[in-house]
Design a protein around this motif. Structure first.
Motif, PDB file in Angstrom:
ATOM      1  N   THR A 274     -20.465 -68.357  13.155  1.00 14.92           N
ATOM      2  CA  THR A 274     -20.790 -67.102  13.813  1.00 14.92           C
ATOM      3  C   THR A 274     -21.741 -66.363  12.878  1.00 14.92           C
TER       4      THR A 274
ATOM      5  N   MET B 288     -17.481 -55.423  21.878  1.00 20.14           N
ATOM      6  CA  MET B 288     -18.457 -56.479  21.734  1.00 20.14           C
ATOM      7  C   MET B 288     -17.761 -57.696  21.156  1.00 20.14           C
ATOM      8  N   GLU B 289     -18.001 -58.854  21.732  1.00 22.36           N
ATOM      9  CA  GLU B 289     -17.450 -60.099  21.225  1.00 22.36           C
ATOM     10  C   GLU B 289     -18.590 -61.023  20.845  1.00 22.36           C
ATOM     11  N   VAL B 290     -18.467 -61.668  19.689  1.00 22.53           N
ATOM     12  CA  VAL B 290     -19.473 -62.611  19.225  1.00 22.53           C
ATOM     13  C   VAL B 290     -18.796 -63.965  19.103  1.00 22.53           C
TER      14      VAL B 290
ATOM     15  N   HIS C 219     -25.825 -63.037  16.577  1.00 23.08           N
ATOM     16  CA  HIS C 219     -25.853 -61.692  17.151  1.00 23.08           C
ATOM     17  C   HIS C 219     -26.678 -60.791  16.245  1.00 23.08           C
TER      18      HIS C 219
ATOM     19  N   ASP D   9     -28.909 -64.680  20.079  1.00 28.31           N
ATOM     20  CA  ASP D   9     -28.358 -64.941  21.413  1.00 28.31           C
ATOM     21  C   ASP D   9     -27.950 -63.656  22.111  1.00 28.31           C
ATOM     22  N   SER D  10     -27.603 -62.647  21.327  1.00 29.91           N
ATOM     23  CA  SER D  10     -27.236 -61.344  21.881  1.00 29.91           C
ATOM     24  C   SER D  10     -27.611 -60.288  20.862  1.00 29.91           C
ATOM     25  N   GLN D  11     -27.705 -59.057  21.339  1.00 25.90           N
ATOM     26  CA  GLN D  11     -28.149 -57.972  20.472  1.00 25.90           C
ATOM     27  C   GLN D  11     -27.349 -56.708  20.766  1.00 25.90           C
ATOM     28  N   THR D  12     -27.214 -55.900  19.739  1.00 23.04           N
ATOM     29  CA  THR D  12     -26.609 -54.578  19.891  1.00 23.04           C
ATOM     30  C   THR D  12     -27.544 -53.560  19.251  1.00 23.04           C
TER      31      THR D  12
ATOM     32  N   SER E  50     -22.996 -68.791  17.676  1.00 23.86           N
ATOM     33  CA  SER E  50     -24.031 -67.910  18.214  1.00 23.86           C
ATOM     34  C   SER E  50     -24.541 -66.962  17.139  1.00 23.86           C
TER      35      SER E  50
END
Length: 198
Positions: free
Chosen positions: A169, A1-3, A9, A184-187, A7
């Motif tokens: 970040t 995974m890259e953040v 996360h 912006d993104s999720q895990t 952004s």
């Protein structure tokens, strides 16, 4: 995974799955049993004491689940100490102690009170204010809205977006669906993984 920089996360998962532990590993406070964690082109897991101190001082803003404030100090002293540990290259102009309090809706009269006199929600807001007086490149938020009402939750979500827009970040662990929706993104954390923060 890259953040990527700039952004937000979000990390979600069941209680006890390791969300807080993951944030502590990214922040260099714990070491993983295997794998690597790269932050700004450096493997955090290889840092010695001096490099870790520089990393924590200059690159990381951490909002702990328990606020992580010095209980014996006043709010003002906690914020002033955070400000004095400012990064070499903040992502934007750090706020003053008073400006950070105002931004989080903390009455200025609270600045000269001891941390032990504060409610859980006030402590959490002071912990977030410690980030605003520094403006570091990496902001780690561990359940930052757990003790806050809906209005304050919306404010924290807005601040996270502003920090990211300024180039930070932002990685947050939360059960709060509003915060996750604004990421912006999720895990979904279900098992050990390798995380790469750039």
């Amino acid at each position: 995974m890259e953040v990527p920089p700039g952004s937000i996360h979000g990390i979600a998962g069941a209680s006890g799955i390791g969300k807080s532990t993951l944030l502590r590993m990214i922040g260099g406070l714990e070491r993983p049993s295997a794998g690597s964690i790269r932050v700004f082109e450096h493997d955090v897991t290889t840092f010695g004491r001096a490099a870790l101190r520089r990393y924590l001082r200059h690159d990381v803003g951490f909002v702990f689940q328990d606020a992580g404030l010095v209980e014996a100090w006043t709010v003002r002293r906690n914020l002033a100490a955070a400000a004095s540990a400012g990064p070499r290259t903040p992502t934007s102009v750090p706020l003053s102690v008073e400006g950070a309090a105002d931004r989080l809706g903390l009455p200025r009269v609270l600045l000269d009170r001891g941390v032990m006199e504060l409610s859980g929600g006030e402590r959490q807001r002071v912990a977030i204010a410690c980030v605003l007086v520094r403006m570091p490149r990496l902001v780690l938020l561990d359940e930052p809205t757990a003790a806050l009402d809906a209005q304050r939750t919306g404010l924290v979500a807005q601040l996270a977006r502003e920090l990211a827009d300024d180039g930070a970040t932002v990685i947050l662990a939360t059960h709060d669906l509003e915060l996750l929706d604004r990421a912006d993104s999720q895990t979904l954390l279900t098992e050990p993984s390798t995380f790469h923060v750039i």
